[in-house]
Design a protein around this motif. Structure first.
Motif, PDB file in Angstrom:
ATOM      1  N   ALA A 102       0.840  -1.251   0.151  1.00 13.70           N
ATOM      2  CA  ALA A 102      -0.164  -0.034   0.267  1.00 13.70           C
ATOM      3  C   ALA A 102       0.930   1.231   0.209  1.00 13.70           C
ATOM      4  CB  ALA A 102      -0.645  -0.104   1.121  1.00 13.70           C
ATOM      5  N   GLY A 103       0.452   2.080  -0.938  1.00 15.90           N
ATOM      6  CA  GLY A 103       0.966   3.477  -0.639  1.00 15.90           C
ATOM      7  C   GLY A 103       2.621   3.362  -1.468  1.00 15.90           C
ATOM      8  N   VAL A 104       2.643   2.602  -2.120  1.00 16.15           N
ATOM      9  CA  VAL A 104       4.190   2.281  -3.134  1.00 16.15           C
ATOM     10  C   VAL A 104       3.884   3.182  -4.252  1.00 16.15           C
ATOM     11  CG1 VAL A 104       5.778   0.727  -4.040  1.00 16.15           C
ATOM     12  CG2 VAL A 104       4.392   0.146  -2.194  1.00 16.15           C
ATOM     13  N   ARG A 105       4.963   3.970  -4.433  1.00 11.97           N
ATOM     14  CA  ARG A 105       4.906   5.010  -5.749  1.00 11.97           C
ATOM     15  C   ARG A 105       5.535   4.490  -6.963  1.00 11.97           C
ATOM     16  NH1 ARG A 105       7.461   7.496  -9.467  1.00 11.97           N
ATOM     17  NH2 ARG A 105       5.378   7.969 -10.163  1.00 11.97           N
ATOM     18  N   GLU A 106       6.607   3.467  -6.566  1.00 12.65           N
ATOM     19  CA  GLU A 106       7.542   2.744  -7.674  1.00 12.65           C
ATOM     20  C   GLU A 106       7.374   1.169  -7.243  1.00 12.65           C
ATOM     21  OE1 GLU A 106       8.384   1.005 -10.604  1.00 12.65           O
ATOM     22  OE2 GLU A 106       8.669   3.192 -11.078  1.00 12.65           O
ATOM     23  N   ALA A 107       6.683   0.483  -7.915  1.00 18.75           N
ATOM     24  CA  ALA A 107       6.189  -0.912  -7.413  1.00 18.75           C
ATOM     25  C   ALA A 107       7.530  -1.749  -7.825  1.00 18.75           C
ATOM     26  CB  ALA A 107       5.106  -1.482  -8.119  1.00 18.75           C
ATOM     27  N   ALA A 108       8.370  -1.511  -8.705  1.00 19.28           N
ATOM     28  CA  ALA A 108       9.563  -2.304  -9.305  1.00 19.28           C
ATOM     29  C   ALA A 108      10.911  -1.262  -9.396  1.00 19.28           C
ATOM     30  CB  ALA A 108       9.529  -3.092 -10.629  1.00 19.28           C
ATOM     31  N   PRO A 109      11.369  -0.739  -8.465  1.00 15.23           N
ATOM     32  CA  PRO A 109      12.391   0.168  -8.674  1.00 15.23           C
ATOM     33  C   PRO A 109      13.803  -0.239  -9.232  1.00 15.23           C
ATOM     34  CG  PRO A 109      11.918  -0.416  -6.275  1.00 15.23           C
ATOM     35  CD  PRO A 109      10.926  -0.899  -6.922  1.00 15.23           C
ATOM     36  N   GLY A 111      13.555  -2.618 -11.496  1.00 18.08           N
ATOM     37  CA  GLY A 111      13.329  -2.574 -12.889  1.00 18.08           C
ATOM     38  C   GLY A 111      13.622  -1.409 -13.585  1.00 18.08           C
ATOM     39  N   ALA A 112      13.065  -0.439 -12.728  1.00 23.22           N
ATOM     40  CA  ALA A 112      12.937   1.213 -13.386  1.00 23.22           C
ATOM     41  C   ALA A 112      14.357   1.493 -13.608  1.00 23.22           C
ATOM     42  CB  ALA A 112      12.157   1.841 -12.431  1.00 23.22           C
ATOM     43  N   ALA A 113      15.071   1.229 -12.645  1.00 20.76           N
ATOM     44  CA  ALA A 113      16.481   1.829 -12.526  1.00 20.76           C
ATOM     45  C   ALA A 113      17.283   1.275 -13.885  1.00 20.76           C
ATOM     46  CB  ALA A 113      17.246   1.656 -11.278  1.00 20.76           C
ATOM     47  N   VAL A 203      16.202  12.703 -14.148  1.00 19.03           N
ATOM     48  CA  VAL A 203      14.948  13.502 -13.603  1.00 19.03           C
ATOM     49  C   VAL A 203      13.733  13.829 -14.270  1.00 19.03           C
ATOM     50  CG1 VAL A 203      14.445  15.706 -12.451  1.00 19.03           C
ATOM     51  CG2 VAL A 203      16.476  14.376 -11.934  1.00 19.03           C
ATOM     52  N   LEU A 204      14.021  14.027 -15.758  1.00 21.36           N
ATOM     53  CA  LEU A 204      13.105  14.269 -16.645  1.00 21.36           C
ATOM     54  C   LEU A 204      12.260  12.940 -16.844  1.00 21.36           C
ATOM     55  CD1 LEU A 204      14.510  16.655 -19.443  1.00 21.36           C
ATOM     56  CD2 LEU A 204      12.767  17.208 -17.770  1.00 21.36           C
ATOM     57  N   GLY A 205      12.840  11.950 -17.197  1.00 22.65           N
ATOM     58  CA  GLY A 205      12.182  10.754 -17.191  1.00 22.65           C
ATOM     59  C   GLY A 205      11.391  10.344 -15.966  1.00 22.65           C
ATOM     60  N   VAL A 206      11.781  10.654 -14.804  1.00 26.15           N
ATOM     61  CA  VAL A 206      10.961  10.343 -13.662  1.00 26.15           C
ATOM     62  C   VAL A 206       9.697  11.189 -13.536  1.00 26.15           C
ATOM     63  CG1 VAL A 206      11.014  10.433 -11.234  1.00 26.15           C
ATOM     64  CG2 VAL A 206      12.695   9.392 -12.184  1.00 26.15           C
ATOM     65  N   LEU A 207       9.940  12.627 -13.959  1.00 26.11           N
ATOM     66  CA  LEU A 207       8.830  13.565 -14.037  1.00 26.11           C
ATOM     67  C   LEU A 207       7.771  13.070 -15.054  1.00 26.11           C
ATOM     68  CD1 LEU A 207      10.560  16.969 -13.952  1.00 26.11           C
ATOM     69  CD2 LEU A 207       9.213  15.801 -11.832  1.00 26.11           C
ATOM     70  N   SER A 241      14.299   9.135  -6.022  1.00 21.10           N
ATOM     71  CA  SER A 241      15.499   9.747  -6.152  1.00 21.10           C
ATOM     72  C   SER A 241      16.564   8.568  -6.128  1.00 21.10           C
ATOM     73  CB  SER A 241      15.960  10.712  -4.678  1.00 21.10           C
ATOM     74  OG  SER A 241      15.796   9.824  -3.686  1.00 21.10           O
ATOM     75  N   ALA A 242      16.181   7.331  -5.271  1.00 19.33           N
ATOM     76  CA  ALA A 242      17.056   6.323  -5.509  1.00 19.33           C
ATOM     77  C   ALA A 242      17.107   5.726  -6.790  1.00 19.33           C
ATOM     78  CB  ALA A 242      16.508   5.177  -4.390  1.00 19.33           C
ATOM     79  N   VAL A 243      15.889   5.522  -7.514  1.00 23.84           N
ATOM     80  CA  VAL A 243      15.971   5.095  -8.661  1.00 23.84           C
ATOM     81  C   VAL A 243      16.864   5.885  -9.574  1.00 23.84           C
ATOM     82  CG1 VAL A 243      14.536   4.679 -10.879  1.00 23.84           C
ATOM     83  CG2 VAL A 243      13.868   4.062  -8.439  1.00 23.84           C
ATOM     84  N   CYS A 244      16.773   7.287  -9.704  1.00 23.29           N
ATOM     85  CA  CYS A 244      17.432   8.322 -10.523  1.00 23.29           C
ATOM     86  C   CYS A 244      18.880   7.996 -10.166  1.00 23.29           C
ATOM     87  CB  CYS A 244      17.179   9.809 -10.230  1.00 23.29           C
ATOM     88  SG  CYS A 244      15.751  10.187 -10.977  1.00 23.29           S
ATOM     89  N   ALA A 245      19.448   7.911  -8.911  1.00 25.68           N
ATOM     90  CA  ALA A 245      20.832   7.738  -8.739  1.00 25.68           C
ATOM     91  C   ALA A 245      21.410   6.643  -8.916  1.00 25.68           C
ATOM     92  CB  ALA A 245      21.133   8.016  -7.296  1.00 25.68           C
ATOM     93  N   THR A 246      20.616   5.330  -8.748  1.00 23.71           N
ATOM     94  CA  THR A 246      21.122   3.978  -9.407  1.00 23.71           C
ATOM     95  C   THR A 246      20.936   4.018 -10.755  1.00 23.71           C
ATOM     96  OG1 THR A 246      19.919   3.165  -7.353  1.00 23.71           O
ATOM     97  CG2 THR A 246      20.741   1.727  -8.862  1.00 23.71           C
ATOM     98  N   GLY A 247      20.145   4.559 -11.618  1.00 31.27           N
ATOM     99  CA  GLY A 247      20.250   4.525 -12.927  1.00 31.27           C
ATOM    100  C   GLY A 247      21.430   5.391 -13.586  1.00 31.27           C
ATOM    101  N   ALA A 248      21.863   6.227 -12.999  1.00 30.15           N
ATOM    102  CA  ALA A 248      22.951   7.269 -13.404  1.00 30.15           C
ATOM    103  C   ALA A 248      24.239   6.332 -12.967  1.00 30.15           C
ATOM    104  CB  ALA A 248      22.898   8.591 -12.872  1.00 30.15           C
ATOM    105  N   VAL A 249      24.292   5.837 -11.845  1.00 29.72           N
ATOM    106  CA  VAL A 249      25.546   5.239 -11.628  1.00 29.72           C
ATOM    107  C   VAL A 249      25.741   3.820 -12.357  1.00 29.72           C
ATOM    108  CG1 VAL A 249      26.729   3.824  -9.757  1.00 29.72           C
ATOM    109  CG2 VAL A 249      25.452   6.107  -9.017  1.00 29.72           C
ATOM    110  N   ILE A 250      24.559   3.319 -12.462  1.00 28.29           N
ATOM    111  CA  ILE A 250      24.877   1.950 -13.442  1.00 28.29           C
ATOM    112  C   ILE A 250      25.243   2.192 -14.842  1.00 28.29           C
ATOM    113  CG2 ILE A 250      23.376   0.070 -14.506  1.00 28.29           C
ATOM    114  CD1 ILE A 250      21.853  -0.254 -12.211  1.00 28.29           C
TER     115      ILE A 250
END
Length: 460
Positions: A102-109, A111-113, A203-207, A241-250
């Protein structure tokens, strides 16, 4: 000839609308859209046509995007197959670990990253990549679909909304990055400038994902789009923010060390996800404790069975219609669950637990005692304040207290009133003495019942 009471209600309705016999705003509630037999079955899946348009548009756009990407990929062939396979497996594993709490914004972070990192990948172990935007979309769509199969089998959805968001977000990021990379435009960026560019695109992708999520939620529920978008934006600094940071680092790490960076640099995100799940479990336990305490009045015979649960559910729906934010809705829900806890101080129970007909002084005394009890439970000062002020004059109440007062009175009037009770209860709330009930809350309640998206069972 119509009874005198009906004629009075008709004249009052005509005075509000200016047209005799024409329903006022919010009067679209009929016997088929208010509590009663068969309402929930008829209301399931029913939404106004204009609410379905964003849903159809987003799903169609995602389907066309995948079709074009597959056609281009088949025509040109799969380039850099080890790279496509590695990221496809990574995204599929991330989707398999999808969390539907419940209340989860990104269900598969995870996979998103991984999907965003693949969209913004320009090099692999120092060698330029050539996979292109179409192959990114095709791989991510196929891997996401594969990872969602177990969730579909278990009935966890809505999967189509999740896939549409993933495809369109990744397509946006890939179309922004891959043509610039293939054209050599990014060769002028180096070091920190290149990293900042990746972060900006992420960030644009997340927006983009936020806008799509709010639009889909609006289409599914009919709640106002603005508050839904605001709640989505407020949730971004957390897991977003965790998804953005992980995506950039990967993306940056694969460019230097190769595909070994995929499992290595996903560990921080996995630990963050584990912490979020534990936090959600603590919140769920807290809510269950409050719900159990709220049942004390029912067990003791002071209120009808299910009254607190119905008031909380309908109150949250009204709060959403009025544009309350996520934290405000949580306070409202907890206060609605415990709004009658002060009745435990009464020597003799009120008939049917109905506090609305009591004298104002007695209502305030019960409310103050309830607030004192709520403070002892640790539910929070804001929740206690709402419980205490539900019997104050309407103009002095916070919005949450106004909602609790209106919905509580509605449920009390509907209880045991028969098939025509909901319509009569709404009219009584509208025609009540000035300042007793907030008119904007009463009209929001009427809109919620008209949508029949959340309807408490009469008398249950």
């Amino acid at each position: 000839m119509a009874p005198r009471g009906d004629r009075r209600r008709e004249r009052a309705r005509a005075a509000r609308t200016g047209v005799p016999g024409r329903p006022a705003r919010g009067d679209a509630v009929t016997s088929a859209a208010v509590p009663g037999a068969g309402v929930r079955g008829r209301a399931a899946g029913r939404r106004p046509a204009h609410h379905r348009h964003p849903l159809v548009l987003i799903h169609t756009a995602a389907g066309l995007t995948v079709a074009v990407a597959l056609a281009v990929s088949v025509r040109s062939g799969v380039l850099e197959r080890p790279l496509a396979l590695a990221f496809g497996v990574f995204v599929a594993v991330g989707e398999l670990s999808r969390w539907s709490g419940a209340g989860v914004r990104e269900a598969a972070p995870l996979g998103a990253a991984g999907a965003l990192a693949f969209a913004l990948l320009g090099e692999n172990a120092g060698h330029p990549t050539q996979h292109g935007a179409a192959q990114v979309v095709a791989v991510v769509a196929g891997a996401s679909l594969l990872g969602c199969v177990p969730h579909v089998a278990r009935g966890r959805g809505p999967v189509l909304d999740h896939l549409a968001r993933r495809v369109l977000t990744v397509a946006f990021a890939a179309v922004c990055f891959q043509p610039l990379h293939d054209g050599g435009v990014l060769d002028r960026f180096g070091g920190p400038a290149y990293a900042l560019l990746l972060l900006a695109l992420l960030v644009l992708g997340v927006l983009c994902d936020v806008v799509l999520a709010a639009a889909l939620a609006h289409a599914r529920t009919g709640w106002p789009y603005g508050p839904l978008l605001r709640d989505e934006l407020r949730a971004v600094p957390g897991i977003g923010s965790a998804v953005c940071a992980t995506g950039a680092v990967i993306a940056l790490a694969v460019a230097v060390v190769g595909l070994w960076a995929l499992p290595l640099f996903s560990l921080p995100l996995l630990l963050t996800l584990l912490a979020l799940r534990r936090y959600a479990a603590v919140r769920a336990t807290s809510r269950q404790t409050i719900a159990s305490l709220a049942r004390a009045t029912e067990i003791a015979g002071y209120t009808p069975p299910g009254h607190a649960r119905r008031v909380a559910a309908l109150g949250v729906a009204v709060g959403r219609d009025l544009g309350l934010s996520g934290p405000e809705l949580t306070v409202l829900e907890y206060a609605a669950l415990m709004h009658d806890i002060g009745q435990l101080s009464l020597v003799d129970p009120v008939p049917a637990g109905a506090t609305a007909p009591l004298p104002a002084r007695e209502q305030r005394r019960i409310a103050l005692l309830g607030g004192a009890v709520v403070r002892q439970t640790g539910a929070g000062e804001q929740v206690a304040a709402v419980v205490e002020r539900q019997a104050d004059p309407c103009a002095e109440q916070p919005v949450a207290a106004r909602i609790v007062r209106v919905v509580n009175a509605y449920d009390e009037k509907v209880h045991g009133a028969g098939p025509g009770g909901p319509l009569t209860a709404l009219e009584e709330l509208r025609l009540a003495a000035a300042g007793e009930y907030a008119p904007e809350v009463v009209e929001a309640l009427a809109r919620v019942l008209a949508r029949a998206s959340l309807t408490p069972a009469a008398g249950g």
